[in-house]
Scaffold this motif. Structure first.
Motif, PDB file in Angstrom:
ATOM      1  N   LYS A 288      47.043  93.324 -43.991  1.00  0.00           N
ATOM      2  CA  LYS A 288      45.655  93.450 -43.664  1.00  0.00           C
ATOM      3  C   LYS A 288      45.316  95.035 -44.195  1.00  0.00           C
ATOM      4  CE  LYS A 288      42.758  94.426 -39.872  1.00  0.00           C
ATOM      5  NZ  LYS A 288      42.381  94.667 -38.427  1.00  0.00           N
ATOM      6  N   LYS A 289      45.962  95.958 -44.203  1.00  0.00           N
ATOM      7  CA  LYS A 289      45.859  97.274 -44.823  1.00  0.00           C
ATOM      8  C   LYS A 289      45.765  97.139 -46.288  1.00  0.00           C
ATOM      9  CE  LYS A 289      48.255 101.462 -46.179  1.00  0.00           C
ATOM     10  NZ  LYS A 289      49.370 102.204 -45.960  1.00  0.00           N
TER      11      LYS A 289
ATOM     12  N   TYR B 298      47.909  88.855 -49.811  1.00  0.00           N
ATOM     13  CA  TYR B 298      48.978  87.816 -49.344  1.00  0.00           C
ATOM     14  C   TYR B 298      50.335  88.008 -49.339  1.00  0.00           C
ATOM     15  CZ  TYR B 298      44.994  84.168 -49.515  1.00  0.00           C
ATOM     16  OH  TYR B 298      43.872  83.518 -49.115  1.00  0.00           O
ATOM     17  N   ILE B 299      50.983  87.967 -48.310  1.00  0.00           N
ATOM     18  CA  ILE B 299      52.386  88.078 -48.144  1.00  0.00           C
ATOM     19  C   ILE B 299      52.957  86.862 -47.556  1.00  0.00           C
ATOM     20  CG2 ILE B 299      53.995  89.555 -47.115  1.00  0.00           C
ATOM     21  CD1 ILE B 299      52.333  91.741 -47.115  1.00  0.00           C
ATOM     22  N   LEU B 300      53.810  86.155 -48.076  1.00  0.00           N
ATOM     23  CA  LEU B 300      54.764  85.483 -47.769  1.00  0.00           C
ATOM     24  C   LEU B 300      56.009  86.009 -47.362  1.00  0.00           C
ATOM     25  CD1 LEU B 300      55.416  82.242 -47.108  1.00  0.00           C
ATOM     26  CD2 LEU B 300      56.384  82.294 -49.462  1.00  0.00           C
TER      27      LEU B 300
ATOM     28  N   LEU C 290      53.327  83.029 -43.678  1.00  0.00           N
ATOM     29  CA  LEU C 290      52.326  83.362 -44.793  1.00  0.00           C
ATOM     30  C   LEU C 290      50.976  83.942 -43.946  1.00  0.00           C
ATOM     31  CD1 LEU C 290      51.300  83.301 -47.547  1.00  0.00           C
ATOM     32  CD2 LEU C 290      50.085  80.876 -47.034  1.00  0.00           C
ATOM     33  N   PHE C 291      50.858  85.161 -44.693  1.00  0.00           N
ATOM     34  CA  PHE C 291      49.746  86.052 -44.013  1.00  0.00           C
ATOM     35  C   PHE C 291      48.628  86.097 -45.190  1.00  0.00           C
ATOM     36  CE2 PHE C 291      53.381  87.420 -41.875  1.00  0.00           C
ATOM     37  CZ  PHE C 291      53.030  87.776 -40.628  1.00  0.00           C
ATOM     38  N   ASN C 292      47.472  85.981 -44.849  1.00  0.00           N
ATOM     39  CA  ASN C 292      46.344  86.027 -45.809  1.00  0.00           C
ATOM     40  C   ASN C 292      45.807  87.782 -45.695  1.00  0.00           C
ATOM     41  OD1 ASN C 292      44.773  86.784 -43.412  1.00  0.00           O
ATOM     42  ND2 ASN C 292      43.645  84.962 -43.217  1.00  0.00           N
ATOM     43  N   ARG C 293      44.783  87.939 -46.359  1.00  0.00           N
ATOM     44  CA  ARG C 293      44.504  89.381 -46.582  1.00  0.00           C
ATOM     45  C   ARG C 293      43.984  90.168 -45.427  1.00  0.00           C
ATOM     46  NH1 ARG C 293      44.028  90.190 -52.512  1.00  0.00           N
ATOM     47  NH2 ARG C 293      43.650  88.015 -53.572  1.00  0.00           N
TER      48      ARG C 293
ATOM     49  N   ILE D  16      48.060  84.849 -39.812  1.00  0.00           N
ATOM     50  CA  ILE D  16      49.265  84.140 -40.031  1.00  0.00           C
ATOM     51  C   ILE D  16      48.515  82.851 -40.129  1.00  0.00           C
ATOM     52  CG2 ILE D  16      51.228  82.538 -39.060  1.00  0.00           C
ATOM     53  CD1 ILE D  16      51.955  84.965 -37.661  1.00  0.00           C
ATOM     54  N   ILE D  17      48.628  82.221 -41.563  1.00  0.00           N
ATOM     55  CA  ILE D  17      47.720  81.108 -41.848  1.00  0.00           C
ATOM     56  C   ILE D  17      48.617  79.794 -42.014  1.00  0.00           C
ATOM     57  CG2 ILE D  17      45.811  82.382 -42.680  1.00  0.00           C
ATOM     58  CD1 ILE D  17      47.132  81.568 -45.582  1.00  0.00           C
TER      59      ILE D  17
END
Length: 275
Positions: A75-76, A80-82, A100-103, A107-108
């Motif tokens: 978020k900061k 995208y972070i897997l 998996l995290f979006n911008r 968690i998506i």
């Protein structure tokens, strides 16, 4: 958006959760400084690869300090972070789970390792994940601004049906955070990533922990990106490393037009079916 800058965080995982989370955070921050769009952590990035440690280090999704930290960083930094994988606890069961995290830090997608690593290679290595872990039973295809991506974990890459199902569901990139060992890694790691990319004419990405000789399990490392032509674009060695690689999704269309592999399947004779 067809061009994506990937960051592969081949971190050294030790027997200290706080230190592992800190190392992952530092590598994520360094990736952001290098303008990465999509950052990938290795399998069991917060935990030594050992059945007893899976139990000790396990976290519930709802109050996971590991996931909360990765979410905050996504978020900061609006990336995208897997989050490779962590030992996830739900009730009385443990899973090897990737998030998996979006911008926005949301968690998506989550993938629970479907194929558990139960092997016995004579005079080299014996490991049985099923002694403590439960296998997942869902295919994981996530929608992102880059298109659909498929997620597997380590041993999952050996099963061609899983990759094909993800691609038939329009995945353009296949991610497999993994931790091959010093017996299977030199023999099969690169071969499998090239094969899955070539089989399905997609990009295939693997991110592993670095080799830690003090650990009971020795990871092969060699984080890798392979392209739709089956070529290795980038590959590390066994040491801790932060690898950057820019890929262009237009390459998928080009290769599929040159060799229409997916169009030429004999669907009148065979097909892969999800139960």
């Amino acid at each position: 958006m067809t061009k994506i800058k990937l960051a592969l965080c081949q971190m050294n995982v030790i027997d200290n959760k706080a230190a592992n989370i800190k190392k992952a955070s530092l590598m994520i921050e360094e990736s952001v400084k290098n303008n990465a769009d999509f950052i990938v952590l290795p399998e069991m990035f917060n935990c030594p690869y050992s059945n007893d440690k899976f139990i000790e280090y396990s976290e519930e999704e709802q109050d996971s300090p590991t996931l909360n930290k990765i979410s905050a960083l996504a978020k900061k930094n609006e990336v995208y972070i897997l989050a490779g994988s962590i030992p996830e606890r739900e009730s009385d069961r443990l899973y090897n789970t990737s998030y998996l995290f979006n911008r926005k830090g949301e968690i998506i997608a989550k993938h629970r390792k479907m194929h558990l690593f139960d092997i016995d290679i004579e005079d080299q290595i014996t490991f049985k994940e099923s002694d403590v872990l439960t296998a997942g039973d869902e295919f994981t295809i996530a929608n992102t601004e880059f298109g659909k991506i498929g997620i597997g974990i380590c041993y999952d890459i050996r099963f061609v049906e899983l990759a094909r199902i993800m691609v038939e569901n329009k995945a353009l990139l296949l991610f497999y955070p993994g931790a091959f060992n010093m017996a299977t890694g030199p023999a099969h790691w690169e071969l499998l990533f090239r094969s899955r990319a070539l089989d399905n004419q997609v990009f295939c990405i693997g991110v592993a922990p670095a080799l830690n000789k003090d650990a009971s399990y020795h990871s092969y490392g060699h984080s890798i990106v392979t392209n739709p032509w089956g070529e290795v674009i980038v590959q590390s060695n066994e040491k801790e490393d932060l690898i950057f690689c820019e890929i262009d999704l237009d390459e998928i269309k080009k290769v599929r037009e040159e060799i229409p592999l997916l169009k030429n399947k004999r669907k009148d004779l065979y097909e892969v079916i999800c139960k």
